[in-house]
Write a protein that holds these residues in place. Structure first.
Motif, mmCIF file in Angstrom:
data_model
loop_
_atom_site.group_PDB
_atom_site.id
_atom_site.type_symbol
_atom_site.label_atom_id
_atom_site.label_comp_id
_atom_site.label_asym_id
_atom_site.label_seq_id
_atom_site.Cartn_x
_atom_site.Cartn_y
_atom_site.Cartn_z
ATOM 1 N N ASN A 44 32.004 -59.698 0.426
ATOM 2 C CA ASN A 44 31.457 -58.356 0.676
ATOM 3 C C ASN A 44 31.308 -57.559 -0.616
ATOM 4 O OD1 ASN A 44 31.420 -58.883 3.457
ATOM 5 N ND2 ASN A 44 33.516 -58.105 3.710
ATOM 6 N N ARG B 94 31.177 -46.874 -2.845
ATOM 7 C CA ARG B 94 29.893 -47.399 -2.349
ATOM 8 C C ARG B 94 28.909 -46.273 -2.021
ATOM 9 N NH1 ARG B 94 33.142 -51.559 0.290
ATOM 10 N NH2 ARG B 94 32.638 -53.584 -0.636
ATOM 11 N N ASP C 166 35.391 -48.576 -1.016
ATOM 12 C CA ASP C 166 34.546 -48.085 0.082
ATOM 13 C C ASP C 166 34.002 -46.694 -0.256
ATOM 14 O OD1 ASP C 166 34.807 -50.333 1.619
ATOM 15 O OD2 ASP C 166 36.450 -49.551 2.845
ATOM 16 N N GLU D 111 40.804 -51.244 -1.511
ATOM 17 C CA GLU D 111 39.651 -51.403 -0.625
ATOM 18 C C GLU D 111 39.113 -50.040 -0.206
ATOM 19 O OE1 GLU D 111 41.333 -53.910 2.343
ATOM 20 O OE2 GLU D 111 40.804 -55.792 1.301
ATOM 21 N N GLN D 112 40.008 -49.095 0.066
ATOM 22 C CA GLN D 112 39.574 -47.742 0.418
ATOM 23 C C GLN D 112 38.872 -47.067 -0.760
ATOM 24 O OE1 GLN D 112 43.311 -46.017 1.664
ATOM 25 N NE2 GLN D 112 43.007 -46.568 3.820
#
Length: 265
Positions: free
Chosen positions: A8, A200, A197, A193-194
């Motif tokens: 991803n 992005r 995110d 990961e947060q």
């Protein structure tokens, strides 16, 4: 020994020698160098996560493995021009040349070469059980993996000298106070990961420009420092005091006295 995969649009780089606390072999240096080049050529990747398999991030150089083959030491330090980066410097500074954020996920031991690699990342996200140390002086050596260029942007000179001279471990809280660790959390993977995110929602070109611009603002002039790192290490490797230090650094060995300091200036 170093696993690489993209999931991803995230590049996962995992040190995989858990039985050795992910200590760095010569082959791992070469693999990391190659992986950095692969990531640089893939413009679809939005971030890099560096991690160690098992209970530790990385215990540093696998000294026994590398010193058994003296040619490997020469290959680690070799460079065409004095100011160029050699292999050990590329696997630290290479992360900073990537136009994407690089997160080091730390736990357990993050020592010596492991800490240098983590310092090359943009962010160091650590579990509370993380311990860090600059270990080279224990073996009669000096840090030579390129962090002399970047550590002044993290830490005051007196604290840097204490860490490098004493070779003592410090815990995650103290490392964060000094500026070495960015954030402490017991869920570092979830945290990074947060973070990605959230990023992005921003243009990857803008993020690339910001990182490269700020690296220039905070980074020391590099070519002379890179040469001094390598030259001092070569000089130390030929020193009788270094051979004494390496013997003294082995557990349960008799401590030998050092000889007078050689001339440095």
């Amino acid at each position: 020994m170093v696993h690489y995969e993209v999931t991803n649009d995230i590049a996962w780089v995992t040190l995989q020698r858990p039985e050795k606390q992910n200590a760095l072999s010569f082959e791992m240096f070469k693999q990391l160098d190659k992986i950095i080049k692969v990531i640089r050529s893939d413009h679809s990747i939005r971030a890099v996560f560096l991690q160690g398999e098992g209970e530790h991030f990385c215990a540093g150089l696998d000294v026994k493995s590398v010193t058994k083959r003296p040619m490997q030491i020469l290959k680690l330090l070799a460079k065409i021009l004095p100011g160029n980066q050699n292999l050990v410097q590329r696997i630290v500074l290479g992360w900073r040349t990537l136009p994407i954020p690089v997160y080091a996920i730390l736990q357990g031991n993050c020592l010596g070469g492991g800490l240098h690699i983590a310092l090359g990342a943009d962010f160091r996200i650590a579990k509370s059980n993380t311990q860090v140390a600059i270990m080279e002086s224990r073996w009669g050596l000096c840090p030579d993996m390129g962090t002399s260029i970047i550590i002044p942007s993290y830490i005051r000179q007196d604290n840097a000298l204490l860490l490098a001279m004493n070779a003592e471990r410090i815990n995650a809280q103290r490392a964060q106070e000094l500026g070495i660790i960015t954030t402490i959390t017991d869920e570092p993977k979830k945290y990074v990961e947060q973070q990605v995110d959230a990023l992005r929602h921003h243009s990857p070109d803008a993020l690339a420009a910001i990182k490269l611009l700020y690296n220039q603002a905070y980074q020391q002039p590099s070519r002379k420092l890179l040469w001094l790192e390598t030259w001092y290490q070569i000089k130390l490797l030929s020193s009788k005091n270094t051979r004494i230090a390496m013997k003294n650094g082995v557990k349960n060995s008799d401590t030998q006295p050092y000889q007078k300091r050689t001339r440095w200036k």
